[in-house]
Design a protein around this motif. Structure first.
Motif, PDB file in Angstrom:
ATOM      1  N   GLN A  28      -6.555  -0.363  13.785  1.00 50.84           N
ATOM      2  CA  GLN A  28      -5.360  -0.877  13.110  1.00 50.84           C
ATOM      3  C   GLN A  28      -5.217  -0.291  11.713  1.00 50.84           C
ATOM      4  O   GLN A  28      -4.091  -0.045  11.249  1.00 50.84           O
ATOM      5  N   SER A  29      -6.325  -0.067  11.044  1.00 50.02           N
ATOM      6  CA  SER A  29      -6.250   0.482   9.685  1.00 50.02           C
ATOM      7  C   SER A  29      -5.683   1.893   9.680  1.00 50.02           C
ATOM      8  O   SER A  29      -5.113   2.339   8.673  1.00 50.02           O
ATOM      9  N   HIS A  77      -1.530  -2.021  21.714  1.00 50.38           N
ATOM     10  CA  HIS A  77      -1.855  -3.352  21.184  1.00 50.38           C
ATOM     11  C   HIS A  77      -3.200  -3.333  20.464  1.00 50.38           C
ATOM     12  O   HIS A  77      -4.093  -4.117  20.783  1.00 50.38           O
ATOM     13  N   LEU A  78      -3.323  -2.469  19.512  1.00 52.99           N
ATOM     14  CA  LEU A  78      -4.593  -2.358  18.789  1.00 52.99           C
ATOM     15  C   LEU A  78      -4.891  -3.650  18.043  1.00 52.99           C
ATOM     16  O   LEU A  78      -4.012  -4.262  17.440  1.00 52.99           O
ATOM     17  N   GLY A  79      -6.146  -4.057  18.090  1.00 53.11           N
ATOM     18  CA  GLY A  79      -6.585  -5.224  17.346  1.00 53.11           C
ATOM     19  C   GLY A  79      -6.440  -6.544  18.060  1.00 53.11           C
ATOM     20  O   GLY A  79      -6.866  -7.585  17.541  1.00 53.11           O
ATOM     21  N   ARG A  80      -5.882  -6.555  19.256  1.00 54.02           N
ATOM     22  CA  ARG A  80      -5.632  -7.837  19.924  1.00 54.02           C
ATOM     23  C   ARG A  80      -6.914  -8.518  20.375  1.00 54.02           C
ATOM     24  O   ARG A  80      -6.916  -9.718  20.661  1.00 54.02           O
ATOM     25  N   GLY A  94     -11.205  -2.488  16.839  1.00 52.94           N
ATOM     26  CA  GLY A  94      -9.781  -2.763  16.714  1.00 52.94           C
ATOM     27  C   GLY A  94      -9.326  -2.822  15.270  1.00 52.94           C
ATOM     28  O   GLY A  94      -8.235  -2.338  14.922  1.00 52.94           O
ATOM     29  N   GLU A  95     -10.140  -3.399  14.410  1.00 53.57           N
ATOM     30  CA  GLU A  95      -9.793  -3.457  12.993  1.00 53.57           C
ATOM     31  C   GLU A  95      -9.697  -2.053  12.402  1.00 53.57           C
ATOM     32  O   GLU A  95      -8.784  -1.750  11.627  1.00 53.57           O
ATOM     33  N   GLY A 107      -3.540   3.057  12.302  1.00 49.63           N
ATOM     34  CA  GLY A 107      -2.264   3.098  13.005  1.00 49.63           C
ATOM     35  C   GLY A 107      -2.440   3.790  14.340  1.00 49.63           C
ATOM     36  O   GLY A 107      -3.316   4.664  14.500  1.00 49.63           O
ATOM     37  N   ALA A 108      -1.625   3.435  15.312  1.00 48.87           N
ATOM     38  CA  ALA A 108      -1.819   3.908  16.684  1.00 48.87           C
ATOM     39  C   ALA A 108      -1.787   5.430  16.805  1.00 48.87           C
ATOM     40  O   ALA A 108      -2.648   6.031  17.446  1.00 48.87           O
ATOM     41  N   TYR A 160      -4.800   7.211  15.111  1.00 51.00           N
ATOM     42  CA  TYR A 160      -6.004   6.819  15.854  1.00 51.00           C
ATOM     43  C   TYR A 160      -6.127   7.610  17.148  1.00 51.00           C
ATOM     44  O   TYR A 160      -7.191   8.157  17.476  1.00 51.00           O
TER      45      TYR A 160
END
Length: 452
Positions: free
Chosen positions: A215-216, A202-205, A211-212, A218-219, A222
């Motif tokens: 998200q840029s 749940h990246l960026g939640r 998190g940003e 991708g899981a 990353y």
């Protein structure tokens, strides 16, 4: 946790199951008929524990001349399990008075052989370039002196930014990787187990800059790049990826983290916070069976079973998903006994599954426990709850081996023992005594030779 998407262990692994989009498994009609109840699971645990947690071998006693010693009395006692029974150790040196601290430390060392130390970036490095290495080193040294293995948690998690973190993604990337490298190299030999990336599903939640950036990417990229950095820093370290999700999204991420087919991590971290109801034991085994397919050990990294009644969210905190935002009733003797039974059942089911190598409790004491929950094995005054006593009996008595025998004419004593570390008290025919220590491990030949 509500169980409308409950996963269930199936009697036959060939029965088909379908992943639901709601975060769990949906059973086919045929599979639904094969669900095990909690008593069904517990009925199988004894045999499975004997099969997977004990091994046969042959101990030999010899003199300094290399000749076997016949007729020696050999008394064996297990001093440590190979299996890791742990807890987070976040209150080490952090309690308000020395008496509470002494009780906390004593109860920890008297029960467990595994400690999780906190490496949350915002708290660990509140000012740029000033990480809390001295505190972590003190905790790790205390653990080493008490025979306790340490793990660092977590190196990378997007839940909060250090206040000083810049906004530039390239600079964030550089700083994140520098931190991973620094921690792993600095603590090599003291902390060789790491939750490298926490909760990648749940990246960026949390709305953070970390998190940003995550998200840029991708899981998978990353997580991959941090695992590669961690491996370069610690070639022999045990690396984990950890998540509270135990459904297909997490599995898919893990399954893609490969280099030439080989997984980039060494163990799967599975969270099991059960603030609002324990998992059925069938679900426990199904989760284990599912993730065991990856072919690496499973660590239950954050386990919570409470001894109080949930009253709801704290309106003063706005019902935030993270932090001490829950309201709980006081523990009662009845609820503590219920917690003890649930702990006993949950640990028994995990110990009976061969893929599980570690279980970590969260938190060890009720004192400032996560979400204010009465989740500890100790009360706020550091007195042990029945759950502490239940675990002590399992770890120190029910699952620990002893042996009292005599060597044959070839100096041998056959044994079937629980895996771990042992002390041998050897009494020779002339009455002299010797103390020896030796390992009895699952993936070894188990033929120790003790020279007296």
């Amino acid at each position: 946790m509500k169980h409308h998407t409950r996963r269930c262990f199936l009697r036959r692994s060939s029965v088909a199951v379908l992943w639901s989009c709601g975060g769990g498994l949906t059973l086919t009609a045929a599979a639904a008929r094969s669900v095990l109840s909690d008593p069904d699971v517990l009925d199988q645990c004894g045999e499975r524990i004997r099969k997977h947690r004990y091994g046969e071998g042959l101990l030999t006693v010899q003199g300094r001349d290399g000749k076997p010693v016949a007729g020696a009395r050999v008394r064996l006692e297990q001093t440590r399990h190979e299996f890791l029974f742990g807890s987070n150790f976040f209150r080490f040196d952090r309690l308000p008075d020395a008496e509470l601290q002494a009780r906390y430390n004593e109860q920890f060392a008297g029960l467990l052989n595994y400690a999780t130390l906190g490496f949350y970036w915002p708290a660990y490095e509140p000012r740029r370039g000033e990480p809390s290495h001295a505190y972590a080193e003190k905790a790790a040294d205390w653990c080493a002196a008490h025979g306790i293995v340490c793990k660092g948690h977590p190196l990378v998690w997007d839940f909060a930014d250090p206040r000083w973190l810049p906004r530039d993604f390239e600079e964030i990337r550089r700083l994140s990787h520098e931190r991973v490298t620094d921690c792993i190299r600095r603590f090599a030999g003291k902390i060789d187990r790491w939750d490298v990336v926490n909760e990648p599903t749940h990246l960026g939640r949390f709305g953070t800059r970390l998190g940003e950036w995550a998200q840029s990417l991708g899981a998978v990229p990353y997580v991959r790049q941090h695992l590669e950095t961690a491996r370069a820093a610690g070639p022999n370290a045990i690396l984990l990826v950890n998540d509270y999700r135990v459904d297909m999204p997490f599995y898919r991420i893990l399954d893609q983290l490969r280099d030439g087919g080989k997984l980039l991590f060494d163990a799967v971290g599975i969270q099991s916070h059960m603030h609002q109801g324990v998992w059925p034991l069938a679900r426990v085994w199904d989760v284990c069976d599912t993730y065991a397919k990856l072919g690496v050990p499973l660590h239950f990294t954050e386990t919570t079973i409470v001894s109080g009644a949930f009253l709801g969210r704290d309106p003063k905190r706005g019902g935030r998903a993270l932090g001490n935002d829950e309201l709980w009733g006081e523990s009662t003797s009845e609820l503590e006994e219920r917690q003890a039974q649930q702990v006993r059942n949950f640990y028994t089911a995990l110990f009976a599954h061969p893929a599980v190598h570690a279980v970590t409790w969260w938190d060890f004491s009720d004192y400032r426990a996560w979400k204010n929950a009465p989740a500890g094995l100790l009360r706020k005054d550091m007195s042990p709850k029945p759950a502490w006593e239940a675990l002590r009996k399992l770890i120190k008595e029910d699952w620990a081996s002893k042996l009292d025998g005599h060597t044959d004419d070839r100096g041998r004593v056959p044994a079937r023992l629980s895996y771990g570390q042992y002390q041998a008290r050897i009494t020779l025919p002339n009455g002299t005594e010797h103390l020896k220590t030796f390992p009895w491990l699952r993936d070894s030949e188990r033929k120790p030779v003790l020279t007296v």
